[in-house]
Each structure stands twice: as C-alpha cells, then as structure tokens.
Design an enzyme around this catalytic site. Structure first.
Site, PDB file in Angstrom:
ATOM      1  N   HIS A 119     -59.809   3.149 -12.526  1.00  0.00           N
ATOM      2  CA  HIS A 119     -60.544   3.446 -13.717  1.00  0.00           C
ATOM      3  C   HIS A 119     -60.088   4.820 -13.915  1.00  0.00           C
ATOM      4  O   HIS A 119     -60.892   5.878 -13.735  1.00  0.00           O
ATOM      5  CB  HIS A 119     -61.746   3.199 -13.650  1.00  0.00           C
ATOM      6  CG  HIS A 119     -62.323   1.883 -13.545  1.00  0.00           C
ATOM      7  ND1 HIS A 119     -62.757   1.133 -14.538  1.00  0.00           N
ATOM      8  CD2 HIS A 119     -62.134   0.824 -12.361  1.00  0.00           C
ATOM      9  CE1 HIS A 119     -62.816   0.024 -14.190  1.00  0.00           C
ATOM     10  NE2 HIS A 119     -62.744  -0.281 -12.934  1.00  0.00           N
TER      11      HIS A 119
ATOM     12  N   GLU B 219     -60.756   6.391 -16.783  1.00  0.00           N
ATOM     13  CA  GLU B 219     -61.615   6.967 -17.451  1.00  0.00           C
ATOM     14  C   GLU B 219     -63.054   7.417 -16.878  1.00  0.00           C
ATOM     15  O   GLU B 219     -63.956   7.799 -17.220  1.00  0.00           O
ATOM     16  CB  GLU B 219     -62.280   6.097 -18.449  1.00  0.00           C
ATOM     17  CG  GLU B 219     -63.078   4.597 -18.037  1.00  0.00           C
ATOM     18  CD  GLU B 219     -62.344   3.699 -17.205  1.00  0.00           C
ATOM     19  OE1 GLU B 219     -61.106   3.756 -16.954  1.00  0.00           O
ATOM     20  OE2 GLU B 219     -63.096   2.648 -16.935  1.00  0.00           O
TER      21      GLU B 219
ATOM     22  N   CYS C 285     -57.749  -1.862 -14.566  1.00  0.00           N
ATOM     23  CA  CYS C 285     -58.265  -2.548 -13.828  1.00  0.00           C
ATOM     24  C   CYS C 285     -58.300  -4.296 -14.315  1.00  0.00           C
ATOM     25  O   CYS C 285     -57.278  -4.905 -14.489  1.00  0.00           O
ATOM     26  CB  CYS C 285     -59.831  -2.386 -13.478  1.00  0.00           C
ATOM     27  SG  CYS C 285     -60.249  -3.130 -11.867  1.00  0.00           S
TER      28      CYS C 285
END
Ligand code: GLN
Length: 188
Positions: free
Chosen positions: A171, A173, A80
């Site tokens: 993202h 994660e 990002c």
C-alpha cells in the site's frame, strides 16, 4: 495537469485522495460509473477485498470499460486487492478478474491479517528504502515475458509493470513516501 481517478467501490480510497492531493498538479476524481473514465489519464484500483470489488465492478458495468481504458494505453495502478484484480488468474478465489496483466497471483500469499508487515524496498528507476506496508498481501507467482518484475520480498515478486499497467502487492498510499505514486502519475 494529470487527471487521475480512484475506483470508489470499496477499500482504501481516501488514503489515495490524500496522497495525490499532497503531490499537487493532479486533478483527482472518484469513479463509480463507466462514463467517469472518459476524461481520465489514469485509474487507481485500491486495496480492499478483491472479491467485493470484483462483484461491484460487474454490478456497476465497469468490467469492459476498464479493460478498454487499459487498451487505450491509459495508466492503471492496482494496489494489493487491485493487483489481484489486474491479474489473469488467482488462487483461493472465484472472482472475475480484469485480466490486464499477464500474471498469476497468489492471493493472501503472505498470510493473514496477523502476518501483516512493513519493510523497505529498493526499486530500480524509482527509489531506495521505500517504505512498504503489506496487509494480507498477495504476490505474483507467475509472470509472462512481457511483464517487468520490479521488486521482491522473500523471493516473491511484489511489484510489476506491463507497459501502462503497474501493480504492487503493498500500500504505497499508507506511507509519506510518494515516489511510487509519482512514478505512476508520470506513466499516465
Ligand atoms: N487479501 C485481500 C484480497 O485478496 C487484499 C488485501 C488488501 O488489499 N489489503 O482481497
């Protein structure tokens, strides 16, 4: 055992720590200063606010050291805002970029916070139905011929690789699926 560092200046740092620790066989450390890069195999530049992260990269004397780290062939994952920073040019921003990948980035290309969304991606050599969370996400508007464009949403490139540098507009994660992170760790 791979040594992976997370740039700890601003943004989604703790989520990366959690995911990497779950995967095992990875030593995770936090990076705020150039000397902390020395022992690493790879560095993650997290999402957050690219303007803020860029300012802190300069303040902490990390701009040239990260560029040298990349030139040594060490792995870099930009997610990002991290994707924005890995680019060579971006719209809607005056920030100094790391210029690690031959891409021009449309910052906030998918709109504002309210336009955030989740989808699933099929990425060759990585996996199918990979969950991906987009938050004020950028996209890659232009990519050089050495850049491998790996995934698209609405015909916009949102994941790419140039040798040891991997970037994604979303993202990884923030989900329970670690296949993108594993792909990155294998690259390091
Ligand atoms: N739009 C932000 C920026 O360009 C990135 C948002 C994010 O990292 N989730 O700085």
């Amino acid at each position: 055992m791979k040594q992976i560092g997370i740039l700890n200046l601003q943004g989604a740092v703790s989520e990366h720590i959690t995911m990497l620790n779950h995967m095992g066989n990875i030593h995770v450390s936090l990076v705020q200063h150039p000397q902390q890069l020395a022992t690493l195999d790879g560095l993650i530049i997290p999402g957050g606010e690219s303007t803020t992260i860029s300012r802190l990269i300069k303040q902490n004397g990390l701009l040239t050291p990260i560029q040298q780290f990349a030139q040594q062939g060490k792995g870099i994952l930009g997610t990002c805002a991290g994707l924005v920073l890995c680019g060579k040019a971006t719209t809607h921003s005056e920030v100094e970029l790391l210029n690690l990948m031959d891409i021009c980035v449309e910052r906030n290309g998918f709109g504002r916070q309210i336009n955030s969304f989740e989808t699933q991606l099929d990425i060759p050599n990585i996996g199918q139905h990979i969950p991906a969370v987009f938050i004020r996400a950028p996209y890659i508007a232009k990519a050089g011929e050495n850049v491998q464009q790996l995934a698209f949403v609405d015909q916009h490139c949102i994941m790419a690789q140039q040798n040891n540098i991997l970037v994604c507009a979303f993202h990884p994660e923030l989900t329970n699926d670690n296949c993108i992170m594993q792909y990155f760790v294998d690259l390091c």
